[in-house]
Write a protein that holds these residues in place. Sequence first.
Motif, PDB file in Angstrom:
ATOM      1  N   GLY A 193       0.815  -1.210   0.000  1.00 33.65           N
ATOM      2  CA  GLY A 193       0.000   0.000   0.000  1.00 33.65           C
ATOM      3  C   GLY A 193       0.846   1.256   0.000  1.00 33.65           C
ATOM      4  N   VAL A 194       1.932   1.246   0.769  1.00 32.90           N
ATOM      5  CA  VAL A 194       2.837   2.400   0.804  1.00 32.90           C
ATOM      6  C   VAL A 194       3.447   2.624  -0.576  1.00 32.90           C
ATOM      7  N   VAL A 195       3.887   1.542  -1.229  1.00 32.79           N
ATOM      8  CA  VAL A 195       4.488   1.661  -2.561  1.00 32.79           C
ATOM      9  C   VAL A 195       3.460   2.175  -3.565  1.00 32.79           C
ATOM     10  N   THR A 196       2.240   1.652  -3.502  1.00 34.54           N
ATOM     11  CA  THR A 196       1.193   2.085  -4.427  1.00 34.54           C
ATOM     12  C   THR A 196       0.890   3.562  -4.265  1.00 34.54           C
ATOM     13  N   LEU A 197       0.700   3.980  -3.034  1.00 32.72           N
ATOM     14  CA  LEU A 197       0.407   5.393  -2.785  1.00 32.72           C
ATOM     15  C   LEU A 197       1.587   6.281  -3.155  1.00 32.72           C
ATOM     16  N   PHE A 198       2.798   5.797  -2.915  1.00 31.40           N
ATOM     17  CA  PHE A 198       3.978   6.575  -3.290  1.00 31.40           C
ATOM     18  C   PHE A 198       4.022   6.802  -4.795  1.00 31.40           C
ATOM     19  N   LEU A 199       3.758   5.761  -5.575  1.00 33.50           N
ATOM     20  CA  LEU A 199       3.800   5.895  -7.033  1.00 33.50           C
ATOM     21  C   LEU A 199       2.701   6.834  -7.529  1.00 33.50           C
ATOM     22  N   PHE A 200       1.488   6.679  -6.991  1.00 32.14           N
ATOM     23  CA  PHE A 200       0.396   7.560  -7.400  1.00 32.14           C
ATOM     24  C   PHE A 200       0.712   9.020  -7.083  1.00 32.14           C
ATOM     25  N   GLN A 201       1.174   9.257  -5.853  1.00 34.37           N
ATOM     26  CA  GLN A 201       1.424  10.623  -5.430  1.00 34.37           C
ATOM     27  C   GLN A 201       2.657  11.204  -6.114  1.00 34.37           C
ATOM     28  N   LEU A 202       3.654  10.361  -6.374  1.00 30.99           N
ATOM     29  CA  LEU A 202       4.836  10.828  -7.106  1.00 30.99           C
ATOM     30  C   LEU A 202       4.440  11.345  -8.482  1.00 30.99           C
ATOM     31  N   THR A 203       3.593  10.583  -9.174  1.00 28.95           N
ATOM     32  CA  THR A 203       3.135  11.007 -10.493  1.00 28.95           C
ATOM     33  C   THR A 203       2.331  12.302 -10.410  1.00 28.95           C
ATOM     34  N   THR A 204       1.458  12.391  -9.406  1.00 27.29           N
ATOM     35  CA  THR A 204       0.612  13.577  -9.258  1.00 27.29           C
ATOM     36  C   THR A 204       1.445  14.825  -8.980  1.00 27.29           C
ATOM     37  N   ILE A 205       2.374  14.727  -8.037  1.00 30.39           N
ATOM     38  CA  ILE A 205       3.169  15.903  -7.662  1.00 30.39           C
ATOM     39  C   ILE A 205       4.133  16.273  -8.782  1.00 30.39           C
ATOM     40  N   TRP A 206       4.744  15.281  -9.412  1.00 24.75           N
ATOM     41  CA  TRP A 206       5.711  15.570 -10.483  1.00 24.75           C
ATOM     42  C   TRP A 206       5.040  16.308 -11.635  1.00 24.75           C
ATOM     43  N   LEU A 256       9.830   9.200 -13.466  1.00 27.48           N
ATOM     44  CA  LEU A 256       8.617   8.399 -13.322  1.00 27.48           C
ATOM     45  C   LEU A 256       8.825   6.985 -13.864  1.00 27.48           C
ATOM     46  N   ILE A 257       9.479   6.899 -15.024  1.00 26.35           N
ATOM     47  CA  ILE A 257       9.762   5.579 -15.594  1.00 26.35           C
ATOM     48  C   ILE A 257      10.679   4.786 -14.667  1.00 26.35           C
ATOM     49  N   LEU A 258      11.698   5.438 -14.151  1.00 26.50           N
ATOM     50  CA  LEU A 258      12.640   4.782 -13.244  1.00 26.50           C
ATOM     51  C   LEU A 258      11.949   4.316 -11.971  1.00 26.50           C
ATOM     52  N   ALA A 259      11.077   5.148 -11.425  1.00 31.45           N
ATOM     53  CA  ALA A 259      10.370   4.779 -10.194  1.00 31.45           C
ATOM     54  C   ALA A 259       9.500   3.552 -10.403  1.00 31.45           C
ATOM     55  N   PHE A 260       8.778   3.503 -11.509  1.00 29.44           N
ATOM     56  CA  PHE A 260       7.921   2.348 -11.770  1.00 29.44           C
ATOM     57  C   PHE A 260       8.752   1.098 -12.022  1.00 29.44           C
ATOM     58  N   MET A 261       9.877   1.232 -12.699  1.00 28.98           N
ATOM     59  CA  MET A 261      10.725   0.065 -12.963  1.00 28.98           C
ATOM     60  C   MET A 261      11.330  -0.489 -11.674  1.00 28.98           C
ATOM     61  N   LEU A 262      11.748   0.392 -10.767  1.00 27.46           N
ATOM     62  CA  LEU A 262      12.403  -0.057  -9.538  1.00 27.46           C
ATOM     63  C   LEU A 262      11.418  -0.597  -8.517  1.00 27.46           C
ATOM     64  N   LEU A 263      10.192  -0.074  -8.500  1.00 27.23           N
ATOM     65  CA  LEU A 263       9.251  -0.409  -7.430  1.00 27.23           C
ATOM     66  C   LEU A 263       8.179  -1.408  -7.839  1.00 27.23           C
ATOM     67  N   GLN A 264       8.096  -1.729  -9.132  1.00 25.52           N
ATOM     68  CA  GLN A 264       7.007  -2.594  -9.548  1.00 25.52           C
ATOM     69  C   GLN A 264       7.125  -4.012  -8.980  1.00 25.52           C
ATOM     70  N   ARG A 265       8.342  -4.477  -8.727  1.00 28.42           N
ATOM     71  CA  ARG A 265       8.489  -5.828  -8.183  1.00 28.42           C
ATOM     72  C   ARG A 265       7.969  -5.902  -6.748  1.00 28.42           C
ATOM     73  N   PHE A 266       8.171  -4.818  -5.965  1.00 28.85           N
ATOM     74  CA  PHE A 266       7.606  -4.792  -4.621  1.00 28.85           C
ATOM     75  C   PHE A 266       6.086  -4.698  -4.681  1.00 28.85           C
ATOM     76  N   TRP A 267       5.595  -3.943  -5.652  1.00 28.85           N
ATOM     77  CA  TRP A 267       4.167  -3.788  -5.831  1.00 28.85           C
ATOM     78  C   TRP A 267       3.522  -5.118  -6.215  1.00 28.85           C
ATOM     79  N   ARG A 268       4.110  -5.800  -7.198  1.00 34.42           N
ATOM     80  CA  ARG A 268       3.543  -7.082  -7.643  1.00 34.42           C
ATOM     81  C   ARG A 268       3.632  -8.134  -6.546  1.00 34.42           C
ATOM     82  N   ALA A 269       4.755  -8.165  -5.834  1.00 36.64           N
ATOM     83  CA  ALA A 269       4.910  -9.157  -4.771  1.00 36.64           C
ATOM     84  C   ALA A 269       3.850  -8.956  -3.699  1.00 36.64           C
ATOM     85  N   GLY A 270       3.588  -7.711  -3.355  1.00 38.24           N
ATOM     86  CA  GLY A 270       2.573  -7.430  -2.339  1.00 38.24           C
ATOM     87  C   GLY A 270       1.190  -7.778  -2.815  1.00 38.24           C
ATOM     88  N   MET A 271       0.885  -7.483  -4.079  1.00 44.46           N
ATOM     89  CA  MET A 271      -0.424  -7.797  -4.611  1.00 44.46           C
ATOM     90  C   MET A 271      -0.642  -9.312  -4.641  1.00 44.46           C
TER      91      MET A 271
END
Length: 277
Positions: A193-206, A256-271
């Motif tokens: 959940g933290v990773v998901t919210l971080f990615l959403f908010q990172l995109t919004t603020i950026w 944004l591309i880098l963030a999604f590439m680095l964090l997607q494995r944590f996101w998928r593992a959690g899901m």
Amino acid sequence: MTLLGRTAVNVVVGIAVLYTLLPVLWLLLAATKNVDALFQSDLLSLSDFSFVENVKALFSMDKGLYGRWYLNSLLYAVIGAATSAFISIAAGYAFDKYSFRHKEKLFGLVLAAVMVPQTVLALPLYLMASGTGLVNTFWAVFIPALFNPFGVYLGRIFSQGYVPDEVLEAARIDGAGDLGTYFKVALRMLGPGVVTLFLFQLTTIWNNFFLPMVMLSDQKLYPVSLGLYQWNSSATVSPEYYPVVIMGSLFAVLPLILAFMLLQRFWRAGMTAGAVK
């Protein structure tokens, strides 16, 4: 699925992929061209290759102002998104696991705030920042980004799905307090959940543009989005700004591309873990 149905699905998917990738391809090609090639629409030609020159011009234009804008965006987005994610998860966890007076009414206000467009809030936020002397400061853009009603809603959903009440009861029986239970037990389960919210908010603020435009007048405080807008406006009078705007846009999408590439494995593992549970 019949052959006709499979073909139709493939065609729709192919169109969607082209619709998504063609602007990116244009941006990559345009970033390698000089002003003359851009105006001649000669993007596919191997001549007029000016990628290195455009990069140098980008970071030297207006005394290297783009580098300052980029750093500002990283501070606004990365620190703001991380802080916002933890605040939203904590608030959602509190709404889910604790009982207090008018809880559902307060959560209804949170849901109502989700439906309010951010542009509507710009003027009230400006008046509040003006009253506290924060206009044209870093904090005028940073503080509003910390609070995300949709993030609180998602935080409650993640808490309901990832944190069983039985685990919390076991932690309390072992002598853990509320804060210890949250930080040592619940927060670890809420990692996806933290990773998901971080990615959403990172995109919004950026990509945030309107709030900085309202709050800031000092160019040194601009994020990349507002800075490139200003340069693009100047390009109508000074065409030399066109290549640096395009190159700056290319660099702007990389975090944004880098963030999604680095964090997607944590996101998928959690899901996946949540689905198994």
